[in-house]
Write a protein that holds these residues in place. Structure first.
Motif, PDB file in Angstrom:
ATOM      1  N   GLY A 137       0.787  -1.208   0.000  1.00  0.00           N
ATOM      2  CA  GLY A 137       0.000   0.000   0.000  1.00  0.00           C
ATOM      3  C   GLY A 137       0.827   1.269   0.000  1.00  0.00           C
ATOM      4  O   GLY A 137       2.061   1.255  -0.055  1.00  0.00           O
ATOM      5  N   PHE A 138       0.102   2.371   0.097  1.00  0.00           N
ATOM      6  CA  PHE A 138       0.702   3.695   0.140  1.00  0.00           C
ATOM      7  C   PHE A 138       1.375   3.904   1.497  1.00  0.00           C
ATOM      8  O   PHE A 138       0.828   3.549   2.537  1.00  0.00           O
ATOM      9  N   ARG A 139       2.553   4.486   1.485  1.00  0.00           N
ATOM     10  CA  ARG A 139       3.303   4.738   2.708  1.00  0.00           C
ATOM     11  C   ARG A 139       3.311   6.236   2.990  1.00  0.00           C
ATOM     12  O   ARG A 139       3.542   7.049   2.085  1.00  0.00           O
ATOM     13  N   PHE A 140       3.105   6.588   4.245  1.00  0.00           N
ATOM     14  CA  PHE A 140       3.070   7.992   4.632  1.00  0.00           C
ATOM     15  C   PHE A 140       3.630   8.133   6.039  1.00  0.00           C
ATOM     16  O   PHE A 140       3.339   7.327   6.918  1.00  0.00           O
ATOM     17  N   ARG A 141       4.449   9.163   6.237  1.00  0.00           N
ATOM     18  CA  ARG A 141       4.964   9.446   7.578  1.00  0.00           C
ATOM     19  C   ARG A 141       5.234  10.943   7.687  1.00  0.00           C
ATOM     20  O   ARG A 141       5.929  11.522   6.850  1.00  0.00           O
ATOM     21  N   ALA A 142       4.667  11.567   8.700  1.00  0.00           N
ATOM     22  CA  ALA A 142       4.918  12.972   9.019  1.00  0.00           C
ATOM     23  C   ALA A 142       5.402  13.032  10.456  1.00  0.00           C
ATOM     24  O   ALA A 142       4.711  12.571  11.367  1.00  0.00           O
ATOM     25  N   SER A 143       6.597  13.571  10.670  1.00  0.00           N
ATOM     26  CA  SER A 143       7.170  13.602  12.009  1.00  0.00           C
ATOM     27  C   SER A 143       7.910  14.912  12.222  1.00  0.00           C
ATOM     28  O   SER A 143       8.308  15.584  11.266  1.00  0.00           O
ATOM     29  N   VAL A 144       8.076  15.264  13.473  1.00  0.00           N
ATOM     30  CA  VAL A 144       8.796  16.485  13.850  1.00  0.00           C
ATOM     31  C   VAL A 144      10.254  16.116  14.100  1.00  0.00           C
ATOM     32  O   VAL A 144      10.549  15.235  14.917  1.00  0.00           O
ATOM     33  N   ALA A 145      11.148  16.773  13.378  1.00  0.00           N
ATOM     34  CA  ALA A 145      12.566  16.465  13.489  1.00  0.00           C
ATOM     35  C   ALA A 145      13.143  17.030  14.780  1.00  0.00           C
ATOM     36  O   ALA A 145      12.749  18.095  15.234  1.00  0.00           O
ATOM     37  N   ARG A 146      14.104  16.306  15.336  1.00  0.00           N
ATOM     38  CA  ARG A 146      14.835  16.769  16.506  1.00  0.00           C
ATOM     39  C   ARG A 146      16.214  17.256  16.079  1.00  0.00           C
ATOM     40  O   ARG A 146      16.786  16.760  15.099  1.00  0.00           O
ATOM     41  N   PRO A 147      16.777  18.203  16.804  1.00  0.00           N
ATOM     42  CA  PRO A 147      18.146  18.621  16.492  1.00  0.00           C
ATOM     43  C   PRO A 147      19.093  17.428  16.546  1.00  0.00           C
ATOM     44  O   PRO A 147      19.048  16.611  17.466  1.00  0.00           O
ATOM     45  N   GLY A 148      19.953  17.321  15.540  1.00  0.00           N
ATOM     46  CA  GLY A 148      20.900  16.217  15.471  1.00  0.00           C
ATOM     47  C   GLY A 148      20.424  15.024  14.678  1.00  0.00           C
ATOM     48  O   GLY A 148      21.218  14.115  14.395  1.00  0.00           O
ATOM     49  N   ASP A 149      19.143  14.978  14.306  1.00  0.00           N
ATOM     50  CA  ASP A 149      18.634  13.866  13.501  1.00  0.00           C
ATOM     51  C   ASP A 149      19.198  13.918  12.081  1.00  0.00           C
ATOM     52  O   ASP A 149      19.481  14.997  11.540  1.00  0.00           O
ATOM     53  N   THR A 150      19.328  12.749  11.480  1.00  0.00           N
ATOM     54  CA  THR A 150      19.607  12.628  10.047  1.00  0.00           C
ATOM     55  C   THR A 150      18.582  11.683   9.455  1.00  0.00           C
ATOM     56  O   THR A 150      18.459  10.538   9.896  1.00  0.00           O
ATOM     57  N   LEU A 151      17.834  12.166   8.463  1.00  0.00           N
ATOM     58  CA  LEU A 151      16.802  11.375   7.807  1.00  0.00           C
ATOM     59  C   LEU A 151      17.330  10.916   6.454  1.00  0.00           C
ATOM     60  O   LEU A 151      17.863  11.724   5.688  1.00  0.00           O
ATOM     61  N   LEU A 152      17.203   9.638   6.155  1.00  0.00           N
ATOM     62  CA  LEU A 152      17.691   9.072   4.894  1.00  0.00           C
ATOM     63  C   LEU A 152      16.542   8.426   4.153  1.00  0.00           C
ATOM     64  O   LEU A 152      15.928   7.480   4.638  1.00  0.00           O
ATOM     65  N   LEU A 153      16.257   8.934   2.965  1.00  0.00           N
ATOM     66  CA  LEU A 153      15.245   8.378   2.069  1.00  0.00           C
ATOM     67  C   LEU A 153      15.971   7.788   0.870  1.00  0.00           C
ATOM     68  O   LEU A 153      16.838   8.453   0.285  1.00  0.00           O
ATOM     69  N   CYS A 154      15.659   6.561   0.470  1.00  0.00           N
ATOM     70  CA  CYS A 154      16.450   5.936  -0.585  1.00  0.00           C
ATOM     71  C   CYS A 154      15.616   4.962  -1.407  1.00  0.00           C
ATOM     72  O   CYS A 154      14.575   4.468  -0.979  1.00  0.00           O
ATOM     73  N   SER A 155      16.107   4.715  -2.621  1.00  0.00           N
ATOM     74  CA  SER A 155      15.489   3.731  -3.501  1.00  0.00           C
ATOM     75  C   SER A 155      15.885   2.327  -3.051  1.00  0.00           C
ATOM     76  O   SER A 155      16.705   2.146  -2.145  1.00  0.00           O
ATOM     77  N   GLY A 156      15.330   1.317  -3.723  1.00  0.00           N
ATOM     78  CA  GLY A 156      15.582  -0.062  -3.321  1.00  0.00           C
ATOM     79  C   GLY A 156      17.041  -0.457  -3.390  1.00  0.00           C
ATOM     80  O   GLY A 156      17.499  -1.299  -2.609  1.00  0.00           O
ATOM     81  N   GLY A 157      17.810   0.145  -4.329  1.00  0.00           N
ATOM     82  CA  GLY A 157      19.214  -0.219  -4.473  1.00  0.00           C
ATOM     83  C   GLY A 157      20.058   0.095  -3.264  1.00  0.00           C
ATOM     84  O   GLY A 157      21.105  -0.538  -3.050  1.00  0.00           O
TER      85      GLY A 157
END
Length: 336
Positions: free
Chosen positions: A263-283
């Motif tokens: 299904g469809f994936r969804f996420r909304a979150s509040v970032a904290r100082p020092g966080d690193t968010l990584l979004l990537c393809s299947g590879g």
């Protein structure tokens, strides 16, 4: 007794007096001999990422650098895809880095990159939104690169047309409205792919791609980060030196090796100082989940006070492992 006469006095000796202004300057004392220069030393190594040929005990099958170029059609040179794309930006409290690169297998075989990456800013001032879209198709499917590009561009254009409403929903924290709106835009993109597959005489699952989108408000007072998409890919967060998989793979049913949900994936979150968010393809999502050495190495590299530059981020993204030769596309966000 006669005394001899005294000899006449000698004439006075003449002394030539030279006026002070005509006297020659006294020669300066010669300086002490200078110490010999120190022997030349080797230059200090340039700051940057240490050279890593590969992670793990076994070397990858293919060479680390591009080999053959894809075959080009002189009637369609505008469709040529570069081996690597790099993007970056900095707004408010976050720094964005994004990269898409051809996999080792495609480089060896002279095939084009199938992954697609698009970054855009819609709107102006604090109302603006930064969008990152990445899409990737099955490398064995015909038209995988075209499907990924078509899906990514259509969804990005739809988000751009809805920028004002999406920005307002993000600032107001209306997550249900965000989810339904982004799911509707994503479904329309997949609907276009299905129609195009019918035109080409292909099966729907042969002309498709996984999609991931990331929405970042420009407003520094808003730290909400929105991720959405469908299909192959992943979302990870580095917090306090440890990785969290925010999109764990669904469990499979006993009758089938396929996930029970797509299904469809969804996420909304509040970032904290020092966080690193990584979004990537299947590879890249696959080795992040399956090889402990890759997330461990990235955790060390990305725990420094400053985010990496574009070149360093590219080097981090293409850390090589045996058995993972697909295209890699990634977007990472560092929170100040």
């Amino acid at each position: 007794m006669a005394v001899p006469p005294m000899p006449p006095p000698e004439p006075p000796a003449w002394r030539w007096e030279v006026p002070p202004e005509a006297r020659p300057e006294a020669a300066p004392e010669p300086p002490p001999a200078a110490a010999p220069p120190p022997p030349p030393t080797a230059p200090a190594p340039a700051a940057g990422r240490p050279e890593v040929h590969h992670l793990g005990d076994r070397a990858p099958t293919y060479a680390p650098e591009p080999g053959a170029l894809p075959s080009a059609d002189p009637a369609a040179v505008e469709a040529l895809t570069p081996d690597t794309v790099l993007e970056g930006a900095r707004y408010g409290t976050y720094t964005l880095r994004a990269a898409s690169l051809r996999g080792d297998s495609a480089r060896f075989r002279g095939e084009a990159r199938r992954d697609f990456l698009l970054t855009a800013r819609f709107g102006g001032g604090d109302e603006a939104l930064v969008l990152v879209v990445l899409a990737g198709g099955d490398r064995a499917a015909p038209g995988a690169a075209e499907a990924a590009a078509e899906l990514g561009r259509s969804v990005a254009a739809a988000v751009g047309r809805s920028q004002e409403r999406l920005a307002d929903d993000i600032r107001a924290g209306r997550r249900d409205a965000l989810r339904s709106g982004l799911q509707r835009l994503t479904d329309r993109g997949y609907g276009r792919l299905r129609a195009r597959a019918a035109e080409l005489g292909l099966a729907e699952d042969a002309y498709t791609a996984g999609l991931r989108g990331l929405l970042l408000p420009v407003d520094p007072q808003c730290r909400t980060r929105v991720c959405f998409g469908s299909g192959a890919g992943g979302l990870f967060r580095l917090r306090s030196g440890a990785w969290q998989d925010l999109e764990p793979v669904e469990e499979t049913s006993p009758e089938s090796a396929e996930p029970t949900e797509r299904g469809f994936r969804f996420r909304a979150s509040v970032a904290r100082p020092g966080d690193t968010l990584l979004l990537c393809s299947g590879g890249l999502a696959e080795p992040m989940r399956e090889e402990a050495s890759l997330p461990a190495e990235l955790a060390v590299r990305w725990s420094e006070p400053e985010p990496p530059g574009l070149a360093a981020f590219l080097a981090d993204t293409q850390l090589r492992l045996k058995g993972y030769a697909d295209d890699r596309t990634a977007a990472a966000v560092w929170e100040a």
